[in-house]
Design an enzyme around this catalytic site. Sequence first.
Site, PDB file in Angstrom:
ATOM      1  N   GLU A   1       0.824  -1.207   0.000  1.00 41.35           N
ATOM      2  CA  GLU A   1       0.000   0.000   0.000  1.00 41.35           C
ATOM      3  C   GLU A   1       0.858   1.256   0.000  1.00 41.35           C
ATOM      4  OE1 GLU A   1      -2.598  -3.280   0.872  1.00 41.35           O
ATOM      5  OE2 GLU A   1      -0.670  -2.699   1.732  1.00 41.35           O
TER       6      GLU A   1
ATOM      7  N   HIS B   1      -9.418  -6.938   9.711  1.00 39.18           N
ATOM      8  CA  HIS B   1     -10.117  -6.640   8.460  1.00 39.18           C
ATOM      9  C   HIS B   1     -11.495  -6.018   8.719  1.00 39.18           C
ATOM     10  CE1 HIS B   1      -7.169  -9.684   7.336  1.00 39.18           C
ATOM     11  NE2 HIS B   1      -7.296  -9.316   6.077  1.00 39.18           N
TER      12      HIS B   1
END
Length: 327
Positions: free
Chosen positions: A61, A130
Amino acid sequence: MGRRISYRDALREALREALQADPRVFLMGEDVGCYGGTYAVSKGLLEEFGPERIRDTPLSELGFVGAGVGAALGGMRPIVEIMTVNFSLLALDPIVNTAAMLRHMSGGQFSVPVVIRMATGAGRQVAAQHSNSFEGWYAHVPGLRVLVPATVEDARGMLKPALADPDPVLIFEHAQLYNMEGELADDFEVDICSAKVRRAGSDVSLITFGGSLPKALRAAEELAAQGVSAEVIDLRVLRPLDDATVMASVRKCRRAVVVAEGWRSGSFAAEVMARISEQAFFDLDAPLARVCSEEVPIPYARHLEEAALPQVPKIVAAVKALMGTSA
């Protein structure tokens, strides 16, 4: 006239329209190409637009968000997809220290027209790493516009004005909304500035956004059956926040409950409550209330996950407490 469409398909249509309209637009992120997107939002776009416009990236990322910021500075209009908001923490430096601040740091000489999309929220048994809701964190940062589409109309319509914005725009898509279906009018307009009244009422304002909107609307239905008229406000845009719509509702209803999936401490719900206290305190007939996630990492076990999140019964109970009736 209109048509029924899923939230996922509305997002895909918006992406396709953007790619067709402007050759500077491209999509990049993990698994957006060959796999069709982790949530199948970009399915079929690689075959239609090719690998130059639909770019699979390494699992970094920090790397690919930084590349997206650089592409925006170079004149492109990148749409960067981060698989989940949790992983966006790896890219805080390019998002916060560069994209959000470069216009200020350059004295207005540079802008960063990047759109960053990511899934947010819990409720799918994917465990703590998550399942977070960090959109309120990003709403803290000047220089970012923070969008939380909760309807198929907003999913379909928010991308176009986001791409037209000369500054960075973050779009948070609650993962539980992807399968949701709704009616999309043939002719509709979506802005990225204002909140929306999703249900009119007169006794209490339910102020919410994202994945909590369907829960607030269901709670309003239950309350209506018990004689309580709840107005539901969908914030839609967390930064800049539309204070005027919120205050108009609070001044009319004189009671307010903020419903947000983030944790209670330091939450975006607290920011909304603070603004109401600053601007409409003397219009209130009862203390402000909020329904947030419990102060724990989101559990994996289904019954514990449900217990940790805002739910319709919790919202109804909070409203009834404000109304002075038994929960």
